[in-house]
Structure formats: C-alpha cells, structure tokens
Write a protein that holds these residues in place. Sequence first.
Motif, PDB file in Angstrom:
ATOM      1  N   HIS A  67      -8.842   4.884   7.288  1.00 40.96           N
ATOM      2  CA  HIS A  67      -8.710   6.337   7.202  1.00 40.96           C
ATOM      3  C   HIS A  67      -7.360   6.653   6.556  1.00 40.96           C
ATOM      4  N   ARG A  68      -7.291   7.688   5.768  1.00 39.24           N
ATOM      5  CA  ARG A  68      -6.043   8.019   5.067  1.00 39.24           C
ATOM      6  C   ARG A  68      -4.894   8.308   6.024  1.00 39.24           C
ATOM      7  N   GLN A  69      -5.213   8.802   7.218  1.00 41.79           N
ATOM      8  CA  GLN A  69      -4.158   9.066   8.199  1.00 41.79           C
ATOM      9  C   GLN A  69      -3.424   7.789   8.607  1.00 41.79           C
ATOM     10  N   ARG A  70      -4.095   6.636   8.509  1.00 37.63           N
ATOM     11  CA  ARG A  70      -3.453   5.360   8.823  1.00 37.63           C
ATOM     12  C   ARG A  70      -2.291   5.119   7.860  1.00 37.63           C
ATOM     13  N   LEU A  71      -2.471   5.452   6.595  1.00 37.51           N
ATOM     14  CA  LEU A  71      -1.394   5.288   5.607  1.00 37.51           C
ATOM     15  C   LEU A  71      -0.200   6.172   5.957  1.00 37.51           C
ATOM     16  N   TYR A  72      -0.483   7.410   6.344  1.00 33.96           N
ATOM     17  CA  TYR A  72       0.611   8.309   6.730  1.00 33.96           C
ATOM     18  C   TYR A  72       1.301   7.812   8.005  1.00 33.96           C
ATOM     19  N   MET A  83       0.832  -1.209   0.000  1.00 39.86           N
ATOM     20  CA  MET A  83       0.000   0.000   0.000  1.00 39.86           C
ATOM     21  C   MET A  83       0.865   1.257   0.000  1.00 39.86           C
ATOM     22  N   LEU A  84       1.941   1.232   0.786  1.00 41.71           N
ATOM     23  CA  LEU A  84       2.834   2.390   0.825  1.00 41.71           C
ATOM     24  C   LEU A  84       3.542   2.590  -0.512  1.00 41.71           C
ATOM     25  N   LEU A  85       3.837   1.515  -1.201  1.00 41.68           N
ATOM     26  CA  LEU A  85       4.449   1.626  -2.524  1.00 41.68           C
ATOM     27  C   LEU A  85       3.477   2.284  -3.500  1.00 41.68           C
ATOM     28  N   ARG A  86       2.223   1.892  -3.438  1.00 40.36           N
ATOM     29  CA  ARG A  86       1.209   2.525  -4.290  1.00 40.36           C
ATOM     30  C   ARG A  86       1.114   4.014  -3.979  1.00 40.36           C
ATOM     31  N   MET A  87       1.163   4.336  -2.690  1.00 39.58           N
ATOM     32  CA  MET A  87       1.109   5.734  -2.259  1.00 39.58           C
ATOM     33  C   MET A  87       2.322   6.499  -2.784  1.00 39.58           C
ATOM     34  N   VAL A 125      -4.156   9.208  -2.215  1.00 40.62           N
ATOM     35  CA  VAL A 125      -4.180   8.609  -0.876  1.00 40.62           C
ATOM     36  C   VAL A 125      -5.616   8.432  -0.380  1.00 40.62           C
ATOM     37  N   SER A 126      -6.468   9.390  -0.616  1.00 45.02           N
ATOM     38  CA  SER A 126      -7.862   9.277  -0.164  1.00 45.02           C
ATOM     39  C   SER A 126      -8.572   8.121  -0.852  1.00 45.02           C
ATOM     40  N   ARG A 127      -8.361   7.971  -2.149  1.00 45.10           N
ATOM     41  CA  ARG A 127      -8.981   6.859  -2.877  1.00 45.10           C
ATOM     42  C   ARG A 127      -8.428   5.516  -2.422  1.00 45.10           C
ATOM     43  N   LEU A 128      -7.131   5.462  -2.201  1.00 41.42           N
ATOM     44  CA  LEU A 128      -6.499   4.228  -1.728  1.00 41.42           C
ATOM     45  C   LEU A 128      -7.065   3.845  -0.362  1.00 41.42           C
TER      46      LEU A 128
END
Length: 83
Positions: free
Chosen positions: A36-41, A16-20, A26-29
């Motif tokens: 929540h998008r903050q989880r990715l960050y 997922m981070l690679l896609r980001m 990020v919102s769509r992912l």
Amino acid sequence: MVGRKPRFSEQEKLSMLLRMQNGENVSRLADELGIHRQRLYAWREQLRTCGNLMPSLPGAPKEAASRGTARSASLGGRFCTVG
C-alpha cells in the motif's frame, strides 16, 4: 493485495524511498512492489524520526508506539516505532 506481506531489507526500502524522492509516482511504485502506498510514507517518516528503517520490536508497548518515538534502551535505541 492478497496473501503474505512482502518483506524488504533496509537497503531495499532506502532504494524505494530514493525513487519516491526523485519524483516517481508513489501509487505506481507501491503497486509495482505489492504494498500500500501508505507503507512508503510510513518508511519515510520512520527514517526521518528514527534515522533507520529497522523493524520495531515485537511486543512494544502500545502507549510508547503511539508517541512515535519508542526506543529500546536495552538495544541502545536502535529500534523505533512510528505510530
């Protein structure tokens, strides 16, 4: 998002981070993954700070977590929390 939080393996999180990193919105992912998008960050920051995406230790001291670099000496520093 209703119900139980989805759980992802370290490999799934890296994917997922690679896609980001490759410029995906990020919102769509996050919507696609049901998080929540903050989880990715937060995962990205954990990877930068700790070098892994292992879950933090349950019951880790709050004051250590607030510093963002709490590590477990008994586990060789494998675990880290990002606050």
